[in-house]
Design an enzyme around this catalytic site. Structure first.
Site, PDB file in Angstrom:
ATOM      1  N   GLY A  68      35.220  35.659 119.996  1.00 12.32           N
ATOM      2  CA  GLY A  68      36.448  35.685 119.220  1.00 12.32           C
ATOM      3  C   GLY A  68      36.299  34.960 117.889  1.00 12.32           C
ATOM      4  O   GLY A  68      35.369  35.229 117.131  1.00 12.32           O
ATOM      5  N   ALA A 118      32.986  48.785 100.669  1.00 11.34           N
ATOM      6  CA  ALA A 118      33.396  50.102 101.168  1.00 11.34           C
ATOM      7  C   ALA A 118      33.738  50.036 102.646  1.00 11.34           C
ATOM      8  O   ALA A 118      34.694  50.685 103.109  1.00 11.34           O
ATOM      9  CB  ALA A 118      32.285  51.116 100.911  1.00 11.34           C
ATOM     10  N   THR A 171      34.215  33.333 112.544  1.00 12.01           N
ATOM     11  CA  THR A 171      34.059  34.390 113.532  1.00 12.01           C
ATOM     12  C   THR A 171      32.930  34.031 114.493  1.00 12.01           C
ATOM     13  O   THR A 171      31.902  33.495 114.096  1.00 12.01           O
ATOM     14  CB  THR A 171      33.771  35.744 112.866  1.00 12.01           C
ATOM     15  OG1 THR A 171      32.549  35.664 112.112  1.00 12.01           O
ATOM     16  CG2 THR A 171      34.909  36.136 111.939  1.00 12.01           C
ATOM     17  N   ASP A 227      32.889  43.212 108.810  1.00  9.89           N
ATOM     18  CA  ASP A 227      33.705  43.820 107.756  1.00  9.89           C
ATOM     19  C   ASP A 227      34.999  44.377 108.337  1.00  9.89           C
ATOM     20  O   ASP A 227      36.064  44.269 107.717  1.00  9.89           O
ATOM     21  CB  ASP A 227      32.923  44.939 107.063  1.00  9.89           C
ATOM     22  CG  ASP A 227      31.637  44.436 106.438  1.00  9.89           C
ATOM     23  OD1 ASP A 227      31.613  43.286 105.973  1.00  9.89           O
ATOM     24  OD2 ASP A 227      30.649  45.195 106.425  1.00  9.89           O
ATOM     25  N   GLY A 236      28.041  49.229 102.900  1.00 11.36           N
ATOM     26  CA  GLY A 236      28.358  48.227 101.892  1.00 11.36           C
ATOM     27  C   GLY A 236      29.605  47.488 102.317  1.00 11.36           C
ATOM     28  O   GLY A 236      30.575  48.096 102.784  1.00 11.36           O
ATOM     29  N   LYS A 237      29.603  46.168 102.166  1.00 12.03           N
ATOM     30  CA  LYS A 237      30.706  45.378 102.695  1.00 12.03           C
ATOM     31  C   LYS A 237      32.057  45.745 102.084  1.00 12.03           C
ATOM     32  O   LYS A 237      33.073  45.739 102.767  1.00 12.03           O
ATOM     33  CB  LYS A 237      30.412  43.890 102.513  1.00 12.03           C
ATOM     34  CG  LYS A 237      29.320  43.383 103.429  1.00 12.03           C
ATOM     35  CD  LYS A 237      29.135  41.890 103.322  1.00 12.03           C
ATOM     36  CE  LYS A 237      28.159  41.410 104.388  1.00 12.03           C
ATOM     37  NZ  LYS A 237      28.656  41.646 105.764  1.00 12.03           N
ATOM     38  N   GLU A 272      28.313  40.718  97.862  1.00  9.36           N
ATOM     39  CA  GLU A 272      27.281  41.701  97.537  1.00  9.36           C
ATOM     40  C   GLU A 272      27.465  42.231  96.111  1.00  9.36           C
ATOM     41  O   GLU A 272      26.792  43.164  95.710  1.00  9.36           O
ATOM     42  CB  GLU A 272      27.281  42.859  98.550  1.00  9.36           C
ATOM     43  CG  GLU A 272      26.738  42.460  99.904  1.00  9.36           C
ATOM     44  CD  GLU A 272      26.658  43.614 100.885  1.00  9.36           C
ATOM     45  OE1 GLU A 272      25.899  43.497 101.858  1.00  9.36           O
ATOM     46  OE2 GLU A 272      27.359  44.636 100.699  1.00  9.36           O
ATOM     47  N   GLY A 329      31.759  36.332 117.107  1.00 10.82           N
ATOM     48  CA  GLY A 329      31.290  37.505 117.829  1.00 10.82           C
ATOM     49  C   GLY A 329      32.106  37.761 119.074  1.00 10.82           C
ATOM     50  O   GLY A 329      33.343  37.808 119.034  1.00 10.82           O
TER      51      GLY A 329
END
Length: 300
Positions: free
Chosen positions: A222, A44, A217, A249, A41-42, A139, A219
């Site tokens: 950078g 957590a 972002t 996250d 979960g994003k 979410e 990946g």
């Protein structure tokens, strides 16, 4: 003096992960490997990532009164996250169904469960005022995120990753410092299928929508940061990717924490890019997140 460096308001899911040789197309069935269940979960994920790095972190979320909820609480506590604002009940714990191919790329479907029951009434100003930075994602209900923005104390910084992406109200956009998006999220927010292939242009156009700053972002490439002073590129670190689940996250959590510590946006984003790079070298989401020492070793 704040009680926490970072308060995350967001989702808590159980990640059900299956490795596949290739992700299925429409109407197609493919065989996968053994099912693995991980805490995710994003919300957590961000909380655990920040705590692993050494940030004093708390999570405001909702889980079900079930085994997946207990799994999440245990994972959060073991990472050092304060769970006193993790609420219970209303629906089963949210679940994310994840397929991961050999390159480490993933596809995710989320059943929100209890996350959808995190309401405006659960947002207490006293909790928000205990942290210098508040981070959120989508979410959970957008109405709840808007309630967070309205209740933010003066001087508290708000960081938003609009994932899964959807149009944002003006009051939410205006509070973002920064708005953190990947390519897909940028295109959705710009509402432009022909947005082109220039991330710097996306960043400038997103900034014009009202946030105080924007991070795109990229990946392995950078990130880009954009504010009133212009657009700047932030490099990453070359690594062998194993699983990209939760890497965004980790990036957002590290960024929010370092901004709260007083770093300038490009410096904080450069650190966050290294954290995200370290995270993709191991499988899973929360269990892949590095400590500060591991991030430092990546630079060595």
């Amino acid at each position: 003096m704040y009680d926490y460096d970072l308060l995350v308001v967001g989702s808590a899911n159980a990640d059900l992960v299956v490795g596949v040789e290739r992700r299925p197309g429409a109407g197609e069935t493919v065989l996968g490997g053994d099912l693995a269940v991980h805490p995710g979960g994003k919300g957590a994920n961000q909380a655990v990532a920040a705590a692993r790095l050494g940030a004093r972190t708390a999570l405001l979320a909702r889980v079900g009164d079930d085994g997946h909820g207990r799994l999440l609480r245990d994972s959060l506590r073991s990472a050092g996250v304060d769970t006193s604002a993790v609420l219970t009940g209303g629906a089963p714990t949210g679940v994310a169904l994840i397929t991961v191919d050999p390159s480490g790329d993933n596809s995710i479907v989320v059943s929100p469960g209890a996350n959808a029951r995190l309401t405006e009434g659960d947002v207490e100003p006293g909790v928000l005022g205990a942290a210098s930075v508040v981070s959120a994602q989508l979410e959970i209900p957008l109405e709840t995120v808007a309630a967070v923005v309205r209740a933010l104390p003066e001087g508290t910084r708000f960081v938003l990753n609009p994932s899964p992406p959807r149009p944002l109200p003006t009051e939410v956009l205006a509070a973002c410092d920064p708005l953190v998006v990947n390519e897909h999220e940028a295109r959705v927010l710009l509402d432009d299928a022909d947005a082109g292939d220039d991330p710097a242009d996306w960043a400038r156009r997103l900034l014009a929508l009202g946030p105080r700053s924007v991070v795109v972002t990229l990946g392995a490439k950078g990130a880009l940061v954009c504010d009133a002073s212009g657009v700047r590129a932030v490099p990453s670190v070359a690594v062998a990717a194993v699983d990209t689940t939760g890497a965004g996250d980790a990036f957002t959590a590290a960024l929010a924490w370092r901004l709260g510590a007083g770093e300038e946006l490009p410096v904080a984003a450069a650190y966050a890019a290294r954290v995200g790079a370290a995270a993709v070298t191991r499988r899973g989401a929360q269990e892949s997140y590095p400590t500060a020492a591991e991030v430092a070793a990546l630079d060595a």
